[in-house]
Design an enzyme around this catalytic site. Structure first.
Site, PDB file in Angstrom:
ATOM      1  N   LYS C  43       0.850  -1.174   0.000  1.00  0.00           N
ATOM      2  CA  LYS C  43       0.000   0.000   0.000  1.00  0.00           C
ATOM      3  C   LYS C  43       0.894   1.233   0.000  1.00  0.00           C
ATOM      4  O   LYS C  43       2.063   1.153   0.375  1.00  0.00           O
ATOM      5  CB  LYS C  43      -0.985  -0.009   1.168  1.00  0.00           C
ATOM      6  CG  LYS C  43      -0.405   0.187   2.547  1.00  0.00           C
ATOM      7  CD  LYS C  43      -1.444  -0.210   3.584  1.00  0.00           C
ATOM      8  CE  LYS C  43      -1.351   0.690   4.811  1.00  0.00           C
ATOM      9  NZ  LYS C  43      -1.761   2.075   4.548  1.00  0.00           N
ATOM     10  N   ASN C  67     -13.904   4.368  -1.772  1.00  0.00           N
ATOM     11  CA  ASN C  67     -13.071   4.418  -0.569  1.00  0.00           C
ATOM     12  C   ASN C  67     -12.448   5.781  -0.406  1.00  0.00           C
ATOM     13  O   ASN C  67     -12.167   6.489  -1.373  1.00  0.00           O
ATOM     14  CB  ASN C  67     -11.995   3.329  -0.605  1.00  0.00           C
ATOM     15  CG  ASN C  67     -10.716   3.792  -1.274  1.00  0.00           C
ATOM     16  OD1 ASN C  67      -9.909   4.508  -0.689  1.00  0.00           O
ATOM     17  ND2 ASN C  67     -10.535   3.401  -2.543  1.00  0.00           N
ATOM     18  N   GLY C  70      -7.425   7.352   2.980  1.00  0.00           N
ATOM     19  CA  GLY C  70      -6.553   8.448   3.403  1.00  0.00           C
ATOM     20  C   GLY C  70      -5.117   8.042   3.641  1.00  0.00           C
ATOM     21  O   GLY C  70      -4.371   8.749   4.331  1.00  0.00           O
ATOM     22  N   ASN C 125       2.675   6.834  -6.667  1.00  0.00           N
ATOM     23  CA  ASN C 125       1.238   7.123  -6.677  1.00  0.00           C
ATOM     24  C   ASN C 125       1.078   8.634  -6.713  1.00  0.00           C
ATOM     25  O   ASN C 125       1.135   9.307  -5.685  1.00  0.00           O
ATOM     26  CB  ASN C 125       0.605   6.522  -5.417  1.00  0.00           C
ATOM     27  CG  ASN C 125      -0.836   6.960  -5.229  1.00  0.00           C
ATOM     28  OD1 ASN C 125      -1.416   7.612  -6.089  1.00  0.00           O
ATOM     29  ND2 ASN C 125      -1.409   6.584  -4.093  1.00  0.00           N
ATOM     30  N   CYS C 128      -2.270  11.725  -5.510  1.00  0.00           N
ATOM     31  CA  CYS C 128      -2.480  12.410  -4.238  1.00  0.00           C
ATOM     32  C   CYS C 128      -2.397  13.924  -4.440  1.00  0.00           C
ATOM     33  O   CYS C 128      -1.839  14.415  -5.419  1.00  0.00           O
ATOM     34  CB  CYS C 128      -1.403  11.960  -3.276  1.00  0.00           C
ATOM     35  SG  CYS C 128       0.192  11.965  -4.079  1.00  0.00           S
ATOM     36  N   GLY C 243     -11.053  -3.010 -11.772  1.00  0.00           N
ATOM     37  CA  GLY C 243     -12.200  -3.897 -11.941  1.00  0.00           C
ATOM     38  C   GLY C 243     -11.866  -5.310 -12.356  1.00  0.00           C
ATOM     39  O   GLY C 243     -12.766  -6.091 -12.668  1.00  0.00           O
ATOM     40  N   THR C 265      -9.885  -4.440  -5.702  1.00  0.00           N
ATOM     41  CA  THR C 265     -11.109  -4.672  -4.951  1.00  0.00           C
ATOM     42  C   THR C 265     -11.587  -6.125  -4.997  1.00  0.00           C
ATOM     43  O   THR C 265     -12.167  -6.617  -4.024  1.00  0.00           O
ATOM     44  CB  THR C 265     -12.207  -3.732  -5.477  1.00  0.00           C
ATOM     45  OG1 THR C 265     -11.657  -2.404  -5.543  1.00  0.00           O
ATOM     46  CG2 THR C 265     -13.400  -3.719  -4.569  1.00  0.00           C
TER      47      THR C 265
HETATM   48  C1  LIG Z   1      -9.504   0.427  -0.190  1.00  0.00           C
HETATM   49  C2  LIG Z   1      -8.599   0.877  -1.292  1.00  0.00           C
HETATM   50  C3  LIG Z   1      -7.389   1.475  -0.991  1.00  0.00           C
HETATM   51  C4  LIG Z   1      -6.545   1.906  -1.987  1.00  0.00           C
HETATM   52  N1  LIG Z   1      -5.341   2.462  -1.662  1.00  0.00           N
HETATM   53  C5  LIG Z   1      -4.475   2.828  -2.636  1.00  0.00           C
HETATM   54  C6  LIG Z   1      -3.193   3.320  -2.321  1.00  0.00           C
HETATM   55  O1  LIG Z   1      -2.812   3.430  -1.162  1.00  0.00           O
HETATM   56  N2  LIG Z   1      -2.381   3.679  -3.348  1.00  0.00           N
HETATM   57  C7  LIG Z   1      -2.748   3.547  -4.656  1.00  0.00           C
HETATM   58  O2  LIG Z   1      -1.965   3.857  -5.537  1.00  0.00           O
HETATM   59  N3  LIG Z   1      -3.957   3.057  -4.990  1.00  0.00           N
HETATM   60  C8  LIG Z   1      -4.829   2.701  -4.009  1.00  0.00           C
HETATM   61  N4  LIG Z   1      -6.055   2.181  -4.341  1.00  0.00           N
HETATM   62  C9  LIG Z   1      -6.408   2.037  -5.767  1.00  0.00           C
HETATM   63  C10 LIG Z   1      -6.127   0.623  -6.276  1.00  0.00           C
HETATM   64  O3  LIG Z   1      -4.764   0.323  -6.207  1.00  0.00           O
HETATM   65  C11 LIG Z   1      -6.611   0.461  -7.716  1.00  0.00           C
HETATM   66  O4  LIG Z   1      -5.910   1.362  -8.530  1.00  0.00           O
HETATM   67  C12 LIG Z   1      -8.095   0.726  -7.858  1.00  0.00           C
HETATM   68  O5  LIG Z   1      -8.796   0.232  -6.751  1.00  0.00           O
HETATM   69  C13 LIG Z   1      -8.688   0.109  -9.124  1.00  0.00           C
HETATM   70  O6  LIG Z   1      -8.524  -1.286  -9.138  1.00  0.00           O
HETATM   71  P1  LIG Z   1      -9.650  -2.328  -8.640  1.00  0.00           P
HETATM   72  O7  LIG Z   1     -10.921  -1.953  -9.356  1.00  0.00           O
HETATM   73  O8  LIG Z   1      -9.123  -3.667  -9.051  1.00  0.00           O
HETATM   74  O9  LIG Z   1      -9.775  -2.169  -7.179  1.00  0.00           O
HETATM   75  C14 LIG Z   1      -6.918   1.748  -3.338  1.00  0.00           C
HETATM   76  C15 LIG Z   1      -8.125   1.134  -3.649  1.00  0.00           C
HETATM   77  C16 LIG Z   1      -8.976   0.699  -2.649  1.00  0.00           C
HETATM   78  C17 LIG Z   1     -10.276   0.051  -3.014  1.00  0.00           C
END
Ligand SMILES: Cc1cc2nc3c(=O)[nH]c(=O)nc-3n(C[C@H](O)[C@H](O)[C@H](O)COP(=O)(O)O)c2cc1C
Ligand SMILES: Cc1cc2nc3c(=O)[nH]c(=O)nc-3n(C[C@H](O)[C@H](O)[C@H](O)COP(=O)(O)OP(=O)(O)OC[C@H]3O[C@@H](n4cnc5c(N)ncnc54)[C@H](O)[C@@H]3O)c2cc1C
Ligand SMILES: Cc1cc2nc3c(=O)[nH]c(=O)nc-3n(C[C@H](O)[C@H](O)[C@H](O)COP(=O)(O)OP(=O)(O)OC[C@H]3O[C@@H](n4cnc5c(N)ncnc54)[C@H](O)[C@@H]3O)c2cc1C
Ligand SMILES: Cc1cc2nc3c(=O)[nH]c(=O)nc-3n(C[C@H](O)[C@H](O)[C@H](O)COP(=O)(O)O)c2cc1C
Ligand code: FES
Ligand code: FES
Lengths: 280, 310, 310, 280
Positions: C43, C67, C70, C125, C128, C243, C265
């Site tokens: 993360k 989400n 933070g 990332n 932010c 997704g 997710t």
């Molecule tokens: C609960 C949660 C926390 C996330 N935290 C981060 C993060 O700390 N850094 C980041 O680059 N992306 C973060 N993401 C984004 C995911 O890495 C990803 O780019 C995004 O969820 C789309 O992919 P998915 O549909 O497979 O979840 C987070 C996503 C979720 C759902």
């Protein structure tokens, strides 16, 4: 209906109001290896449905799984006092979900939709050429013709005898059925052409109908033009709304002036004049 | 009795529920009495005949659809001459969606529509390619969006002019403010967001034209956020659209600042969905003891921020 | 036998499947052997301690979640000292996601991570808030995105540097090109898209902080479109995310131009989802007679356009 | 486990591996007016589950309908040779879907998850204070205590006798149960306080446990501090991953140094030291 200039059109029914309704499944059973039939309790809807029209079905199985959009399905059985019936090829996730429905469960339908077949009471004899799921679409035409005293002569094309569904096609309509098969080569276009030419010579039909195969459609279009026999074809296309609002289901059709236009299978079709429709 | 009426500028609607452009037509009158709706919205009309995009034009996704219909149609002349008489049969106010490839043709068409009897409002669909800007949609940036709006405003007089924004922009609030300043009476938020699906058996996009517009329940959280951002950026009414299928969905949009809502894709799955939204809004207000559905507008906006005015 | 390996710049992964940042942790080792994955992605780590956002931090939607966690965490020092030893227990390459509020702190952290044993790649990332640009995310515009990337590249030497793009921009291809030019080795496409959900009983946003990031199956068509656009804009590898829950989803992303994929997710709903993707990719290639999964990359891109190079 | 400095911790089991598994429903039955119980066939998972731990359940009913995310549910029954059991309040769409499951259907579970209760074999007597769904969470503790020869004394708070579920709570564990009700005012905090003070005076427990009510948690925290009795509380929070990866399920907890930190209910909890946990 300028698309069927050569038919003294008497449509099989008025443009019926469209219902969104949850219907009870009376019967759900596999047919042969790849098909399935559903019978629904729908007294009023069945009575005002016409051969060639279709319903838009919400394809969720008893487990609620299924695609987001509805799926169009031709009316296979309908009529006053009759259940509403569908006969379909189990193809993808929508039809698979439908096939998992059990008697007693509910199915959400929207319909009846589209323009059905037109039968002229002056006709004495029609010829039907069907293949695959085209059988389901053309099946109710045999009963409608019989009820009007019109003889129906059908040529059904299938992979092999197990896929034929002659019973599902003709039911008690008394239509005469000739079967041709891929398995023995009798379904080849050239052989079907010879068969049809013999029919046309022996007992010239007043109209021809087809559905389910592009090759057979082209053959029948050519022959009926040559013989000057009017014809109708039921076309398929992927659908969104099923009601004529989204314009995703168009097919190319020649209009009265000869120009090629996009018409909606769900609204102007699924049944089109055989000469007006373009191959797909 | 709950008062469902709502005001969009000078126009009062019997209720805040109407169809979304391109997902509706007079054909729906076969299913229910369309005068039960707050307004009717035509599919986008273009200046000239358009054949539309290659097939397939629609494909489904998880809880949504992608479309690239391509706004087929017979053009504005044909619309005014042949479609308008059919639309005039309905009592619900008619909103004509209009889309054009240049600022001048936006103005030209809007002027003609404003002068056409039975047109209650013009909804300018500015998500279409701008031929003068390399084919980029007007709605992508504040300047072209404002230019099209201002040109229309100049010619339509006091006729209600709504402008429909696109999610395919980095800063929808800026576009919204520019369009408000250019004279729009209301903003419709939002059009579809660009998406893609691939048929892995053929390795080709599922839509004939490649990418398409994404809509339906899956799109709802994004559309709701856009309404929320726009409602805080402007003072004119916002009409929320994107993924609405139920009255609960509609309440979310109203609380996020919308004054009315449009229902699009949901009608494909349930042709009577809009009736359910109207009934459900009445029920929700009754349960919450609200006399007017209009009281829901902006209820969830951060306190102190201006709500979208009526 | 299908060759599942894939190359991202100088890094070779045993297979193209890895977790998405923020949806993964060493805790998942309780469910399966994490070395079955192509890479591990932490993360996001931030320079300093962060408590995270107010609760609720997550809410579900139709086929997805919103989400606003933070990025809580103990900061970079703590990460290097206490978390890295734990990560080094795994054989799969470790990608450390790093996020910072200024260009300088991006560079500072990247330099330290590049010098930390066991860090196979840095994933920046940049979604932010940029404290030097009014809190707008770096990833919203080409210039700040490129500035952060260039600053990191200057200090990390040849260490693999991935940059994760955001959907919350009007022109992701422009951002992608700028980041490529600034020296990124790969692009991760995409982070969550801004969304909103409202609790209609309380008339408050369902997330404690209001808007949040939208992810999950509902987001897939948008993420896939972003990958498609980026893959046609750059020559460096693209890692697709958004997704993905099944191998079929992953194939779509690869065909759209991705060289590897991340699963986020979906892991919440099925902790073993990534294993299913790896197995399913092998099965798909076998069925299609493909010797290498890498042959899928870009298979659906319009002919003639450059595929994302390995 | 620095959070329970005053317990000579002997955890009820090792940090078990977590399984994602589809289990067969053996029994699904309503309990009272608002609760429901599910028993699942899960020989190995049940055997390695510990009181206070939980499972993350995919809440899809037989019709496949249900929310996208899983729902956390405390282990209500577990143990070698026992079915895995859950007892829950039918609250929203997830629990409603669970309650629609029928015997023979499948339920996807992830678990066992989280840190369970700690019991010290040296203890002779514990006191349990539960309300609402806290009953389900604390129920298996009575059996575990009995198996270790520890007497369990329980005070259960409920709306009225119909909501009590004393049978579901104590089963055959032999725990002594005192019930207090909203209906007759006996559940008021002041009256429960008096009740507890009397208990503490008569037979001082070696440890106290609570779950299910913020007011009762605060009361027990205050009393156990006053009497110097160690305690544990099981907390709830909305969850995403259930595994400790997403940080959405945090609660404020006082660490060893007295500082308030956010800890994950799914990972460091759901069971926390009674004095360390902050009210919610
Ligand atoms: C609960 C949660 C926390 C996330 N935290 C981060 C993060 O700390 N850094 C980041 O680059 N992306 C973060 N993401 C984004 C995911 O890495 C990803 O780019 C995004 O969820 C789309 O992919 P998915 O549909 O497979 O979840 C987070 C996503 C979720 C759902
Ligand atoms: C007016 C009309 C009447 C129909 N009547 C019948 C009928 O009586 N019996 C019957 O078996 N089928 C009929 N069909 C075809 C039927 O609608 C499709 O087979 C069905 O939609 C497939 O859904 P699915 O989810 O099972 O397959 P999907 O998973 O959606 O698709 C499987 C394959 O079928 C193709 N396909 C999907 N929808 C259509 C469509 N509408 N037309 C052509 N190809 C499609 C897809 O591109 C894909 O290749 C009819 C179609 C129309 C338009
Ligand atoms: C570790 C743990 C163990 C639990 N054990 C039990 C148990 O044994 N029996 C039982 O009945 N319940 C238990 N719960 C609570 C249970 O998880 C929620 O009641 C359930 O998730 C509600 O889901 P739903 O879809 O029915 O309701 P939703 O439609 O999701 O929500 C209904 C209402 O409940 C609230 N809610 C949703 N999830 C939670 C949650 N996790 N904690 C608190 N409030 C929530 C929502 O905000 C909303 O107001 C436990 C929760 C946790 C965290
Ligand atoms: C098939 C289809 C056609 C559409 N055509 C138009 C159009 O012509 N003009 C327009 O402004 N929006 C058009 N839209 C967008 C919708 O009006 C609406 O903004 C979008 O679909 C989001 O709402 P929904 O999720 O309720 O469908 C179309 C949408 C769909 C699905
Ligand atoms: S399916 Fe929508 S117009 Fe035919
Ligand atoms: S639910 Fe994800 S960390 Fe607890």
């Amino acid at each position: 209906m300028h698309l069927r200039p050569n038919i003294r059109a008497m449509d099989l029914g008025p443009a019926a109001m469209v219902a969104e309704r949850s219907l009870k499944v009376i019967e759900s059973a596999p047919v042969g290896r790849r098909y399935h039939r559903l019978l629904l309790e729908a007294p009023d809807l069945s009575a005002r449905s016409r051969p060639g029209q279709f319903f838009h079905l919400l394809c969720r199985d008893g487990a609620g799984n299924g695609p987001y959009l509805r799926r169009p399905m031709s009316i296979w059985r309908c009529g006053a006092g009759e259940p509403l019936g569908f006969l379909f090829h189990v193809k993808g996730k929508g039809t698979a979900a439908l096939a998992r429905l059990r008697a007693g469960e509910a199915l959400s339908v929207v319909g009846p939709l589209g323009q059905g077949f037109a039968l002229d009471p002056a006709w004495r004899r029609i010829l039907i050429l069907a293949r695959g799921v085209g059988l389901a679409t053309l099946a109710p035409l045999t009963g409608a013709a019989a009820a009007m005293g019109i003889a129906a002569d059908a040529v059904l094309s299938a992979r092999d005898p197990a896929d034929l569904m002659a019973e599902e096609f003709a039911g008690v309509s008394g239509a005469s059925v000739t079967a041709v098969f891929d398995a023995d080569g009798s379904s080849e276009v050239a052989r079907v052409e010879a068969l049809l030419r013999a029919r046309f010579a022996a007992a010239r039909p007043d109209a021809v109908f087809t559905c389910g195969s592009n090759r057979l459609f082209l053959l029948l279009q050519r022959l009926s033009a040559e013989f000057g026999i009017p014809g109708q074809v039921a076309l398929e296309q992927q659908m969104g709304c099923g009601l004529g609002m989204c314009f995703c289901c168009v097919r190319q059709i020649r209009d009265a002036s000869g120009a090629v236009v996009n018409l909606r299978v769900c609204a102007e079709g699924p049944v089109f004049d055989l000469q007006a429709a373009l191959a797909w | 009795m709950v008062d469902l009426s709502t005001r969009i500028g000078s126009l009062t609607l019997a209720n805040p529920v109407m169809p979304a452009s391109g997902t509706f037509g007079p054909e729906l009158a076969k299913v229910f009495d369309l005068d039960a709706l707050g307004a009717l919205v035509t599919k986008s009309v273009t200046p000239e005949f358009r054949a539309g995009n290659p097939l397939p034009r629609l494909c489904e996704t998880e809880a949504g659809v992608l479309n690239s219909i391509g706004i087929p149609g017979k053009g504005l002349d044909h619309f005014i001459e042949h479609a308008m008489p059919e639309w005039r049969r309905f009592r619900a106010p008619l909103v004509v969606s209009y889309s054009a490839p240049t600022v001048a043709s936006f103005a030209e068409g809007a002027a003609r529509l404003a002068a056409t009897p039975g047109v209650a409002a013009i909804e300018a669909n500015i998500s279409c390619p701008n031929l003068e800007e390399d084919g980029r949609a007007f709605a992508m940036h504040p300047e072209p969006a404002a230019a099209a709006t201002a040109a229309m405003r100049r010619v339509v007089g006091r006729a209600p002019l709504w402008v429909k924004l696109s999610p395919n922009t980095g800063d929808i609030a800026a576009v919204a403010r520019a369009v408000e300043d250019a004279g729009a009476d209301a903003l419709v938020v939002a059009n579809t967001i660009l998406g893609l699906a691939i048929d892995i058996e053929t390795a080709r996009p599922k839509l004939g034209s490649g990418m398409g517009g994404f809509s339906g329940p899956a799109f709802k959280p994004i559309a709701l956020r856009l309404v929320w951002q726009v409602a805080q950026a402007v003072r004119i009414p916002v009409i929320g659209v994107g993924g609405i299928a139920t009255a609960e969905d509609a309440v979310e949009f109203l609380m996020a600042g919308a004054t009315a809502v449009q229902v699009g894709t949901a009608t494909f799955v349930s042709p009577t969905a809009m009736l359910g939204v109207v009934d459900g809004l009445r029920g929700f207000c009754a349960r919450k003891g609200l006399a007017r559905v209009a009281d829901l507008t902006g209820a969830a906006l951060p306190t102190g921020l201006p709500r979208a005015a009526e």
